[in-house]
Design a protein around this motif. Structure first.
Motif, short mmCIF file in Angstrom:
data_model
loop_
_atom_site.label_atom_id
_atom_site.label_comp_id
_atom_site.label_asym_id
_atom_site.label_seq_id
_atom_site.Cartn_x
_atom_site.Cartn_y
_atom_site.Cartn_z
N GLU A 114 -3.12 -2.49 -4.15
CA GLU A 114 -2.39 -2.86 -2.93
C GLU A 114 -3.04 -4.07 -2.26
O GLU A 114 -2.35 -4.95 -1.74
N ALA A 125 -1.20 -7.70 -1.43
CA ALA A 125 -1.19 -8.36 -0.12
C ALA A 125 -1.80 -9.76 -0.20
O ALA A 125 -1.24 -10.73 0.34
N LEU A 182 3.24 -5.30 1.52
CA LEU A 182 2.77 -3.91 1.50
C LEU A 182 3.85 -2.96 2.00
O LEU A 182 4.06 -1.89 1.41
#
Length: 246
Positions: A83, A87, A119
């Protein structure tokens, strides 16, 4: 390929140490040569996610809450590694006007608006797909296949796309051989076939298309791949596979 069983175990541990935050015993790292085992790490993570979903449903929780718990388990197991890459990639590739500025933004620990949006959309897509899969009951094999395939494509990106930096995680990990990348892709497909049969073929083809597309964008905007690009690739491929399996 003649290897002692301990070498296989060491490769799996190396991959797990790189791609997860699971507590692991000490071992001798083989770097990029162990990348063939990354789909096995995905299998383990998919199994953890599937077990979490099963337990949530067994406790009588609705699929929407079960999906949220599955996402939570995934984030805890990986430390949000992928993640973070998603981003940083969104911020860098679309937040800078030059290659140097984009790479600088991607290395910045702060998150920008593109990263926040990426996200939100990423979690929303995964939650929606997981909710539907959990509601339908056929989620275990899908979670394992998505986790394995989304990590099985990464060695191919590392082997075929030049690193954009002279340092960084991707560079320090090393460049796996084409044979190692092929073994990872074949193993990921095998894991998917065992769990889902021929239905995984379309998902695998979509994963390949998404991987190639992201790699081409990375080359065009920053001149190659980075650890953040690999993290973003894992996330987007996992979403694509989950949606295709609906």
């Amino acid at each position: 390929m003649d290897r002692a069983p301990t070498r296989y175990i060491a490769d799996i541990l190396t991959g797990a140490a790189l791609l997860t935050r699971l507590p692991l015993p000490e071992h001798t790292s083989r770097g990029a040569a162990s990348a063939w085992a990354w789909p096995v790490v995905g299998l383990i993570l998919g199994a953890i996610a599937g077990l979490t979903g099963w337990l949530a449903l067994w406790l009588g929780l609705p699929p929407s809450i079960a999906a949220l718990l599955v996402l939570t388990a995934q984030v805890f197991a990986t430390g949000g590694l992928h993640e973070d890459g998603l981003a940083d990639t969104a911020d860098g590739l679309w937040g800078g006007w030059t290659r140097e500025r984009r790479l600088e933004i991607m290395r910045d620990s702060r998150i920008g608006s593109y990263g926040v949006v990426a996200l939100i959309l990423g979690f929303a897509a995964r939650w929606s797909a997981l909710s539907l899969l959990l509601e339908g009951g056929a989620y275990g094999a899908a979670l394992i296949a998505a986790a394995a395939i989304s990590r099985g494509v990464l060695p191919g990106v590392m082997a075929l796309v030049t690193p954009a930096r002279v340092d960084g995680l991707s560079k320090s990990t090393g460049q796996p051989s084409v044979a190692t990348a092929g073994a990872a892709a074949a193993l990921a497909l095998l894991i998917g076939l065992i769990g889902l049969g021929g239905g995984v073929i379309c998902a695998a083809l979509l994963a390949l298309a998404v991987t190639i597309g992201l790699a081409r964008i990375a080359v065009a905007r920053i001149g190659g791949q980075t650890g953040d690009i690999l993290g973003a690739t894992q996330q987007v491929v996992e979403i694509a596979v989950l949606i295709s399996l609906l």
